[in-house]
Write a protein that holds these residues in place. Sequence first.
Motif, mmCIF file in Angstrom:
data_model
loop_
_atom_site.group_PDB
_atom_site.id
_atom_site.type_symbol
_atom_site.label_atom_id
_atom_site.label_comp_id
_atom_site.label_asym_id
_atom_site.label_seq_id
_atom_site.Cartn_x
_atom_site.Cartn_y
_atom_site.Cartn_z
ATOM 1 N N LEU A 164 -3.670 0.958 -3.134
ATOM 2 C CA LEU A 164 -3.025 -0.302 -3.496
ATOM 3 C C LEU A 164 -1.871 -0.050 -4.454
ATOM 4 C CD1 LEU A 164 -3.041 -3.427 -3.384
ATOM 5 C CD2 LEU A 164 -4.560 -3.357 -5.361
ATOM 6 N N ARG A 165 -0.692 -0.496 -4.087
ATOM 7 C CA ARG A 165 0.485 -0.366 -4.941
ATOM 8 C C ARG A 165 0.663 -1.629 -5.778
ATOM 9 N NH1 ARG A 165 5.361 2.511 -4.282
ATOM 10 N NH2 ARG A 165 7.107 1.590 -5.384
ATOM 11 N N ALA A 166 0.612 -2.769 -5.104
ATOM 12 C CA ALA A 166 0.864 -4.026 -5.805
ATOM 13 C C ALA A 166 0.435 -5.209 -4.947
ATOM 14 C CB ALA A 166 2.351 -4.164 -6.130
ATOM 15 N N ILE A 167 0.216 -6.315 -5.632
ATOM 16 C CA ILE A 167 0.023 -7.599 -4.968
ATOM 17 C C ILE A 167 1.191 -8.468 -5.400
ATOM 18 C CG2 ILE A 167 -1.424 -9.639 -4.735
ATOM 19 C CD1 ILE A 167 -3.828 -7.827 -5.401
ATOM 20 N N ASN A 168 1.964 -8.931 -4.426
ATOM 21 C CA ASN A 168 3.096 -9.816 -4.708
ATOM 22 C C ASN A 168 2.630 -11.256 -4.577
ATOM 23 O OD1 ASN A 168 4.421 -7.379 -4.678
ATOM 24 N ND2 ASN A 168 6.053 -8.039 -3.324
ATOM 25 N N ILE A 169 2.848 -12.023 -5.625
ATOM 26 C CA ILE A 169 2.421 -13.417 -5.666
ATOM 27 C C ILE A 169 3.657 -14.302 -5.740
ATOM 28 C CG2 ILE A 169 1.136 -15.136 -6.978
ATOM 29 C CD1 ILE A 169 -0.716 -12.848 -7.868
ATOM 30 N N ILE A 214 0.845 -1.185 0.000
ATOM 31 C CA ILE A 214 0.000 0.000 0.000
ATOM 32 C C ILE A 214 0.882 1.239 0.000
ATOM 33 C CG2 ILE A 214 -1.748 1.299 1.281
ATOM 34 C CD1 ILE A 214 -2.584 -1.372 2.561
ATOM 35 N N ASP A 215 0.624 2.161 -0.941
ATOM 36 C CA ASP A 215 1.310 3.455 -0.969
ATOM 37 C C ASP A 215 0.597 4.412 -0.033
ATOM 38 O OD1 ASP A 215 3.472 3.253 -2.791
ATOM 39 O OD2 ASP A 215 2.085 3.342 -4.481
#
Length: 134
Positions: free
Chosen positions: A83-88, A11-12
Amino acid sequence: MKVERIDVVCIDVKNLDRAVQLFSELFEIKFERIPFEALNHTHTITENADRAYEEAPMKSLVSKNPVGLEIIETIPPLEKEGLRAINIKVTDLKQAKVEMKRKGIPLLAEWDIGGFKEAVYSPKALHGVRICLV
């Protein structure tokens, strides 16, 4: 591509201290602060990166926790929070990158942060969500 799990949700925020306080109190979790500029890292920006990504600040303050929530304040701060990104986490990053390329998902950048490797994919191709395979 074999997915193991969602590794981290990033999260930014404009103010790391306030965000950490909020999420700590709200979810009763503790965060560890990590100055991003102190981490040993390398990155490669690909030809698919848009101008905003290429010019994005590289210096950040990061707080993370074992639950998988990562809060990031860039320096200078970004205009938009969220939301910045979802790391999978995938079992084989090299193979996953081949599959993403075959499916036409543009690779924006690659990172190696102290042996932690990730491939960053365009939110434009993924319904507005930046996906990072780790």
